[in-house]
Every structure is written in structure tokens, then in C-alpha cells.
Motif scaffolding. Structure first.
Motif, PDB file in Angstrom:
ATOM      1  N   PHE A 120       0.827  -1.211   0.000  1.00  0.00           N
ATOM      2  CA  PHE A 120       0.000   0.000   0.000  1.00  0.00           C
ATOM      3  C   PHE A 120       0.860   1.260   0.000  1.00  0.00           C
ATOM      4  N   ASP A 121       0.357   2.282  -0.683  1.00  0.00           N
ATOM      5  CA  ASP A 121       0.999   3.590  -0.627  1.00  0.00           C
ATOM      6  C   ASP A 121      -0.002   4.667  -1.049  1.00  0.00           C
ATOM      7  N   TRP A 122       0.259   5.893  -0.604  1.00  0.00           N
ATOM      8  CA  TRP A 122      -0.488   7.065  -1.062  1.00  0.00           C
ATOM      9  C   TRP A 122       0.262   7.713  -2.228  1.00  0.00           C
ATOM     10  N   GLY A 123      -0.503   8.353  -3.111  1.00  0.00           N
ATOM     11  CA  GLY A 123       0.076   9.161  -4.173  1.00  0.00           C
ATOM     12  C   GLY A 123      -0.730  10.434  -4.348  1.00  0.00           C
ATOM     13  N   GLU A 124      -0.210  11.372  -5.118  1.00  0.00           N
ATOM     14  CA  GLU A 124      -0.907  12.631  -5.380  1.00  0.00           C
ATOM     15  C   GLU A 124      -1.045  12.846  -6.880  1.00  0.00           C
ATOM     16  N   ALA A 125      -2.094  13.564  -7.268  1.00  0.00           N
ATOM     17  CA  ALA A 125      -2.308  13.898  -8.683  1.00  0.00           C
ATOM     18  C   ALA A 125      -3.269  15.073  -8.766  1.00  0.00           C
ATOM     19  N   ASP A 126      -3.333  15.682  -9.928  1.00  0.00           N
ATOM     20  CA  ASP A 126      -4.287  16.766 -10.190  1.00  0.00           C
ATOM     21  C   ASP A 126      -5.352  16.283 -11.162  1.00  0.00           C
ATOM     22  N   VAL A 127      -6.581  16.747 -10.938  1.00  0.00           N
ATOM     23  CA  VAL A 127      -7.695  16.477 -11.848  1.00  0.00           C
ATOM     24  C   VAL A 127      -8.485  17.777 -12.033  1.00  0.00           C
ATOM     25  N   ILE A 128      -9.411  17.764 -12.964  1.00  0.00           N
ATOM     26  CA  ILE A 128     -10.342  18.888 -13.132  1.00  0.00           C
ATOM     27  C   ILE A 128     -11.641  18.491 -12.452  1.00  0.00           C
ATOM     28  N   LEU A 129     -11.940  19.132 -11.337  1.00  0.00           N
ATOM     29  CA  LEU A 129     -13.141  18.821 -10.567  1.00  0.00           C
ATOM     30  C   LEU A 129     -14.074  20.023 -10.610  1.00  0.00           C
ATOM     31  N   GLN A 130     -15.219  19.845 -11.231  1.00  0.00           N
ATOM     32  CA  GLN A 130     -16.212  20.914 -11.398  1.00  0.00           C
ATOM     33  C   GLN A 130     -15.574  22.162 -12.012  1.00  0.00           C
ATOM     34  N   GLY A 131     -14.763  21.923 -13.025  1.00  0.00           N
ATOM     35  CA  GLY A 131     -14.186  23.022 -13.794  1.00  0.00           C
ATOM     36  C   GLY A 131     -12.917  23.632 -13.226  1.00  0.00           C
ATOM     37  N   LYS A 132     -12.453  23.171 -12.058  1.00  0.00           N
ATOM     38  CA  LYS A 132     -11.252  23.733 -11.434  1.00  0.00           C
ATOM     39  C   LYS A 132     -10.206  22.638 -11.182  1.00  0.00           C
ATOM     40  N   ARG A 186       0.611   8.684 -14.572  1.00  0.00           N
ATOM     41  CA  ARG A 186       0.996   8.920 -15.973  1.00  0.00           C
ATOM     42  C   ARG A 186       0.013   8.343 -16.974  1.00  0.00           C
ATOM     43  N   ASN A 187      -0.651   7.242 -16.599  1.00  0.00           N
ATOM     44  CA  ASN A 187      -1.480   6.534 -17.574  1.00  0.00           C
ATOM     45  C   ASN A 187      -2.980   6.724 -17.387  1.00  0.00           C
ATOM     46  N   ALA A 188      -3.433   6.846 -16.140  1.00  0.00           N
ATOM     47  CA  ALA A 188      -4.868   7.019 -15.909  1.00  0.00           C
ATOM     48  C   ALA A 188      -5.267   8.484 -15.823  1.00  0.00           C
ATOM     49  N   LEU A 189      -4.309   9.361 -15.511  1.00  0.00           N
ATOM     50  CA  LEU A 189      -4.658  10.749 -15.206  1.00  0.00           C
ATOM     51  C   LEU A 189      -3.969  11.761 -16.119  1.00  0.00           C
ATOM     52  N   VAL A 190      -3.524  11.315 -17.283  1.00  0.00           N
ATOM     53  CA  VAL A 190      -2.985  12.203 -18.314  1.00  0.00           C
ATOM     54  C   VAL A 190      -3.739  11.930 -19.610  1.00  0.00           C
ATOM     55  N   PRO A 191      -4.472  12.931 -20.181  1.00  0.00           N
ATOM     56  CA  PRO A 191      -4.660  14.275 -19.627  1.00  0.00           C
ATOM     57  C   PRO A 191      -5.535  14.252 -18.369  1.00  0.00           C
ATOM     58  N   TYR A 192      -5.600  15.373 -17.672  1.00  0.00           N
ATOM     59  CA  TYR A 192      -6.383  15.441 -16.440  1.00  0.00           C
ATOM     60  C   TYR A 192      -7.831  15.004 -16.708  1.00  0.00           C
ATOM     61  N   PRO A 193      -8.362  14.061 -15.937  1.00  0.00           N
ATOM     62  CA  PRO A 193      -9.788  13.735 -16.063  1.00  0.00           C
ATOM     63  C   PRO A 193     -10.635  14.960 -15.698  1.00  0.00           C
TER      64      PRO A 193
END
Length: 307
Positions: free
Chosen positions: A136-148, A254-261
Motif C-alpha cells: 500500500f501507498d499514497w500518491g498525489e495527482a491533479d484532476v479537473i473537478l467541477q471546472g477547477k 501517468r497513464n490514468a490521469l494524463v490528460p487530467y480527467p
């Protein structure tokens, strides 16, 4: 009165290792009545965790001097034929002859037994039997949530044998998210492996003690007791010990979150991540096999401890 750690140990020995009440009592050095009492208890006791590892007598300088030598000999023994390894008596003889050890043979016998057991408990094999371990591990990523643009935190769990990944997103890494992630993960997997390998994250560990010993968070011990698994912890600054899941964090990013969902809710994002995990499992192969992750996972599911 038994603390949370003993409660977890009793449940683990009964439900995972299949020991009888008599065997558990003998192994833990407690009465059968006490074992019976806690096996009947459906909810984990919410007593403060006792600092079991505190107050232990420190080794003498003479013993500390030869500890690394004993550990090295025992590590080398793991590579040798089982019938041709060091006995405690042979270790004592070599220490006296080669290192002018001044201590007693009885202390060496006790010390060798403890160090051998510790090495057996912390040894992490390169290959894993079905249902044995997850990482187990935590990771961080950016997404577009409600336009931001929103920074989110990825709960990443990977089965060490089939390499199946479970990923879930949260807006924080607090203990509520940590515990909630395991509820969803185990329900999704349909069962629970024997053990999990963790970093020394604050939601699980109160304090890092010697070696792999940890003073664990009460809520985390209760989680282990409820689901019937045990936690092991990677040595500080030894991230390679759980490199599979640490590789998963970067792979997901790199694979699930590019481009930002671009999503409207965390539920939508987690449905997307769950679907992505299933498609990846059907697409990629387990190293050194002709089977996909999904095919091996289907077999590993049958070996998981029941919910």
C-alpha cells in the motif's frame, strides 16, 4: 486485560492460521479462558495501545558488539541447505574463537533464537504465493473537478502475486480516508490477503521503534483485527522493499490521469479509476508468465481470506 494488539493476534491466529484455542493460548502464553473470551467478542476493544516495546533491557556493550556478526551469519544461512546451517552452539564457539566474545553460551542461545525469528518475520520474498501479501501507498495527482484544477490523493493497493491494482481517490489523506480505502478495497477484491506491507505513515504508526517494530495506531490495529490481516512495515529509507506499489503510484498518475480527467464529483472520478483498473488488468501480463493480471487475479481471489 488484553490490549488491542493481543486481540488482533488472537483473531489472526484463529481465523487465518487456523489454530485451536489450546494452541493459541500456548503460543501467546495466556489462558484458554482468555482466548475464548476474546474470540467471542465481535467488536475490537477500544483500549489504549500499550507500549509493549518500551522498557526492554538494552543489550550490554559486549553483546551489541557481536550482534551484527550474528545477523550476518544468520542471513547467509538463509541461502544454505537447511541441514547445514549454524546452530546457536556453533555461533557461540565461533564468537569466542574468532571475536574473543566474553559472554555466556546461554545468552547466545536466547539471542540467536530471537534474531532468527525476527529475520524470518521480516524476510520479504521476491515471489509471493497467492493471497499472501498486498502493498500500500499514497500518491498525489491533479484532476479537473467541477471546472477547477484540484489536487487529489490516490489510495493505491496492489496484490503482490497477481499484481492487481486497486486505486481510489480522496480529497485528503486523513485517517478516515485511510480506513475507508481498505473497506472499499477489500470489498472490491472479494477477500483479504494474509499481510500488508506499509510505509511508516502517521495514520498507521504512532512511533517507529527498533528494526521493524512499530507502535501502531489503535484504529489501524482494529482494522487489522476486523479483517484478519497483519501489517508489516518497510524499513525507513528502504522504499525498494515495496517498489511494486510505489511504481504503481507513478504508473497510475501517468497513464490514468494524463490528460487530467474532467469530472463533476469524486464519485465519478472513482468510477473512472475502478474501470481503468479492470481494463488494465485485462490488458497487461504478469511478469514471466503468459497470463494477464486479470487471469491470475481470478485464481488469487480464491485464496483470499473471506470477508
Amino acid at each position: 486485560m488484553i490490549d488491542m494488539a493481543h486481540y488482533h493476534r488472537i483473531k489472526f491466529l484463529k481465523e487465518v492460521e487456523g489454530l485451536s484455542q489450546r494452541q493459541i493460548a500456548r503460543k501467546l502464553g495466556i489462558s484458554r479462558n482468555t482466548v475464548s473470551k476474546y474470540m467471542k467478542q465481535e467488536e475490537a476493544p477500544t483500549l489504549p495501545v500499550r507500549q509493549r516495546s518500551y522498557g526492554k533491557k538494552e543489550y550490554s556493550e559486549e553483546t551489541q558488539r557481536i550482534l551484527p556478526i550474528i545477523d550476518q551469519w544468520l542471513l547467509e544461512d538463509q541461502k544454505h541447505w537447511v541441514k547445514q546451517k549454524h546452530t546457536a552452539a556453533r555461533i557461540y564457539q565461533r564468537l569466542v574463537k574468532e571475536y574473543q566474545f566474553k559472554g555466556s553460551s546461554s545468552n547466545i542461545r536466547k539471542l540467536v533464537a530471537k534474531r532468527r525469528q525476527k529475520q524470518q518475520e521480516v524476510f520479504i520474498p521476491l515471489e509471493f504465493r497467492y493471497g499472501l501479501q498486498f502493498q500500500f501507498d499514497w500518491g498525489e495527482a491533479d484532476v479537473i473537478l467541477q471546472g477547477k484544477t484540484q489536487r487529489i490523493f490516490l489510495f493505491c493497493l496492489q496484490l503482490s502475486s497477481s499484481r492487481f491494482r486497486f486505486v481510489r481517490a480522496y480529497t485528503h489523506q486523513k485517517q478516515e480516508a485511510f480506513l475507508d480505502g481498505f473497506v472499499h478495497a477489500f470489498e472490491f477484491l472479494g477477500g483479504v490477503p494474509v499481510e500488508g506491507l506499509f510505509d511508516n505513515l502517521k495514520t498507521a504508526v504512532v512511533k517507529v521503534l527498533k528494526g521493524r517494530d512499530r507502535l501502531e495506531q489503535e484504529a489501524f490495529i482494529a482494522l487489522q483485527a476486523h479483517y484478519g490481516f497483519k501489517a508489516t512495515f518497510a524499513n525507513p529509507r528502504r522504499g525498494n522493499e515495496k517498489g511494486r506499489v510505489e511504481g504503481t503510484v507513478g504508473y497510475v498518475r501517468r497513464n490514468a490521469l494524463v490528460p487530467y480527467p474532467d469530472v463533476q464529483s469524486m464519485d465519478e472520478l472513482n468510477h473512472y479509476l475502478m474501470d481503468w483498473c479492470l481494463k488494465e488488468a485485462a490488458r497487461i501480463h504478469v511478469p514471466r508468465t503468459d497470463e494477464t493480471v486479470a487471469q491470475v487475479w481470478a485464481k488469487e481471489k480464491l485464496t483470499l481470506h473471506s470477508l
